[in-house]
Design an enzyme around this catalytic site. Structure first.
Site, PDB file in Angstrom:
ATOM      1  CE  LYS A 116      87.118  16.170  19.823  1.00 48.04           C
ATOM      2  NZ  LYS A 116      88.048  17.102  18.875  1.00 48.04           N
ATOM      3  CB  SER A 130      85.525  19.277  17.429  1.00 54.33           C
ATOM      4  OG  SER A 130      86.518  18.867  17.365  1.00 54.33           O
ATOM      5  CB  SER A 188      89.229  20.616  17.320  1.00 55.28           C
ATOM      6  OG  SER A 188      88.559  20.864  16.275  1.00 55.28           O
TER       7      SER A 188
END
Length: 510
Positions: free
Chosen positions: A108, A188, A212
Site C-alpha cells: 500500500k 483504504s 481499511s
C-alpha cells in the site's frame, strides 16, 4: 506505471515456458497464479519447478493486463525482475531457500519502500521517495519477498471506497473491484485488495484504522488480518491515528496470512484449530442493515460452521453502538493532525500539513481536512465543537469502557471470537457517491468497534453474492492479543467455507 515489459532473452522465455508446463501442453504459469497462494509460489521456486524470474514475469503480465482496476500507483518491473534474478542466483549458488523466496508482494502506498514513491494516495507526496524500507516491509524482503509495486488507495487512507481521482491507469477513476469493475474496491487499502482479487500478486501489505484492511478483502475475495494494535511497527507509514492505526497482512489464503504474521512478529507457527473446540458469538448489532446477498451468505456460512462442530451462540453487548460513536471520529480526527505533522516533520520537512491539505484531490477527504482536521473541530448537531475535550473524554472514559465491554463479553461466554459479516452490504457502485458520509458510516458499522477497542480482526471470504456477483466477507474478532489463535480458527473456517476462484474475464469486465 511502466507501459511495456522489459526485453528478455529467448533462452529465458524458453526456460520459463518449460518450468511452467507450457512446452508440454500442461497448465501454464498464468493458470497457476489463479490458484496459487504465496506458500505455493515459494514451494515451487524452492523446489526449482519454476524460476523466480518466470513467476515475477507472470504476475507483472497479469498486473499490466488489467489497467482498468487502477490498482497501482507504481509498478516496479525493473526492480522486481532484478530481485527475481538475484533470488534465482542465490538458489543456483546453493544458498538456503528463504520462507518467501521469490514471492511477489504489493505494498500500500502509505507504507515506505526504499527507492519507490510513497504518495499515500495524495498529490502533495507524489515525489516523496523514501531512502529506507518501513520495518514491516524490510522483514518480508529479508525473508525473500519481491516488491512488485505500490498500490493505490483512498486518499490519505481517509475513506472506505477507494474512489481516488488521482494516480489512475484506466479510463475511469477510482480503484475498481477485481470481480466487477463497475463496483468499488473498498478502502483504504484499495489497490492491495484489487490486486489480490485479480491475482496480480499472492500477498500484500495494507493498513487499517477502522476497516481499511478488511473492507477491500471483503469486496475482492481475499484474506486480511488487522493485528492487535502495537504488534506491528508503524514506523515509516503515513498515519491517521497512533491509537487506532496498524499495518497488516493481506493474502489469498489464511495460511499465507499466518505465515506473514509469523515472519513480522516472530511468533511460533500456528496450525488450524479444531472447530469442535471453538465458541463463536453472534451480536445482533452486527446483523443490522444487511442486504439480501449478505444475509444469505452469512446464514449459509453459520450453518456450515455449526455443521462442522463450531458452537455459535447469540450474545448481547449493551451500549456497544453508543460507546463506539463516542470514540471513532474523536480519535481519528484529533490524532490525524498531530500525527501527520510529526510524519511530515520527520520525512518531508519542506512540506507542512496545510500545504499537504491544499493539494488534496478527493472532495470527501478535502472537506474532512478543511472543516475538521486543520481547525481541530469535530462534527456536532448544528455545526462543530472543539475536538480536544471530546478526544480526552474518548481516551479517558469511553475507550476503556469499550475495551472492558469486549473483555467481559469474551470472558462471560467463553468465546474464542465474535463472528459477523465484514460489511453489511456488498461493494457499492464505483461513483463519487461511493465516498458519501452515509456510505462511510454504513460500511464501517461492523469493522469500527473492534478497531476502537484495539482487538484483532480476521477477514476471509464466505461466498459470492447471488444478485450482485461480487465477493462477500466474514469477520472474526478475537480478544486482545489473541491474534495467533484467531488465525488458527480462520484456517479451520476457510477449510469449511473454501476459497473463492479468481474472477473470470467475462464477469470482471462488467
Amino acid at each position: 506505471m511502466t507501459a511495456r515489459l522489459p526485453k528478455v532473452s529467448l533462452p529465458t522465455v524458453a526456460a520459463a515456458l518449460v518450468l511452467s508446463g507450457c512446452a508440454t501442453g500442461h497448465r501454464t504459469l498464468a493458470t497457476d497464479i489463479d490458484t496459487w497462494s504465496a506458500t505455493d509460489v515459494a514451494a515451487a521456486i524452492c523446489a526449482r519447478r519454476v524460476s523466480a524470474e518466470s513467476v515475477v514475469q507472470a504476475y507483472l503480465s497479469r498486473a499490466r493486463s488489467r489497467p482498468e482496476l487502477n490498482a497501482f500507483v507504481t509498478l516496479d518491473a525493473k526492480g522486481a525482475l532484478q530481485a527475481a534474478l538475484d533470488a534465482d542466483a542465490r538458489l543456483a549458488r546453493g544458498e538456503p531457500c528463504r520462507p518467501l523466496q521469490g514471492v511477489p508482494i504489493v505494498i500500500k502506498d502509505n507504507i515506505q519502500v526504499a527507492g519507490l514513491p510513497a504518495t499515500a494516495g495524495t498529490p502533495a507526496l507524489r515525489d516523496f521517495i523514501p531512502l529506507a524500507d518501513a520495518p514491516v516491509v524490510k522483514v518480508l524482503r529479508d525473508a525473500g519477498a519481491i516488491v512488485l509495486g505500490k498500490t493505490n488507495m483512498h486518499e490519505l487512507a481517509f475513506g472506505i471506497s477507494g474512489y481516488n481521482t488521482s494516480f489512475n491507469t484506466g479510463p475511469r477513476p477510482g480503484v475498481r473491484n477485481a470481480y466487477d469493475v463497475s463496483r468499488a474496491a473498498g478502502g483504504s487499502s484499495s489497490g492491495s485488495g484489487a490486486a489480490l482479487g485479480a491475482r496480480m500478486a499472492p500477498m500484500a501489505l495494507g493498513t487499517d484504522t477502522g476497516g481499511s484492511l478488511r473492507i477491500p478483502c471483503a469486496f475482492n475475495g481475499c484474506v486480511s488480518l488487522r493485528p492487535s494494535v502495537g504488534r506491528y511497527s508503524q514506523e515509516g507509514i503515513a498515519p491517521i491515528s497512533h491509537t487506532r492505526d496498524t499495518a497488516g497482512p493481506m493474502a489469498i489464503s489464511v495460511a499465507d496470512v499466518e505465515l506473514l504474521d509469523r515472519l513480522v512478529t516472530g511468533a511460533p507457527r500456528a496450525s488450524a484449530a479444531d472447530l469442535r473446540s471453538v465458541r463463536l458469538g453472534l451480536v445482533p448489532d452486527f446483523l443490522a442493515n444487511l442486504d439480501a446477498d449478505t444475509r444469505a451468505a452469512f446464514d449459509a456460512a453459520i450453518g456450515k460452521l455449526r455443521s462442522a462442530g463450531a458452537t455459535v451462540i447469540e450474545v448481547q453487548m449493551p451500549g456497544l453502538g453508543t460507546l463506539n460513536a463516542a470514540i471513532g471520529f474523536p480519535l481519528a480526527l484529533y490524532e490525524a493532525h498531530d500525527d501527520m505533522v510529526a510524519y511530515l516533520a520527520r520525512y518531508r520537512p519542506e512540506l507542512d500539513i496545510r500545504q499537504l491539505a491544499s493539494e488534496i484531490a478527493s472532495p470527501d477527504v478535502k472537506g474532512t481536512f478543511d472543516a475538521l482536521v486543520l481547525p481541530r473541530q469535530l462534527p456536532a448537531p448544528g455545526g462543530t465543537v472543539p475536538a480536544r475535550p471530546v478526544y480526552e473524554a474518548a481516551m479517558a472514559t469511553h475507550r476503556p469502557a469499550l475495551q472492558r465491554l469486549y473483555a467481559a463479553t469474551f470472558a462471560q461466554h467463553r468465546l474464542d471470537a465474535l463472528v459477523f459479516p465484514t460489511t453489511p452490504k456488498v461493494a457499492m457502485a464505483a461513483t463519487p457517491d461511493a465516498s458519501s458520509v452515509e456510505n462511510f458510516v454504513l460500511y464501517i458499522q461492523n469493522t469500527d468497534p473492534g478497531s476502537n477497542s484495539g482487538i484483532p480482526g480476521l477477514q476471509l471470504p464466505m461466498g459470492m453474492g447471488t444478485q450482485v456477483k461480487v465477493p462477500i466477507g466474514l469477520e472474526l474478532d478475537g480478544p486482545a492479543g489473541s491474534d495467533r489463535r484467531l488465525v488458527a480458527i480462520g484456517m479451520a473456517v476457510e477449510a469449511v467455507l473454501g476459497r473463492l476462484p479468481a474472477p473470470s474475464p467475462s464477469t470482471a469486465a462488467r
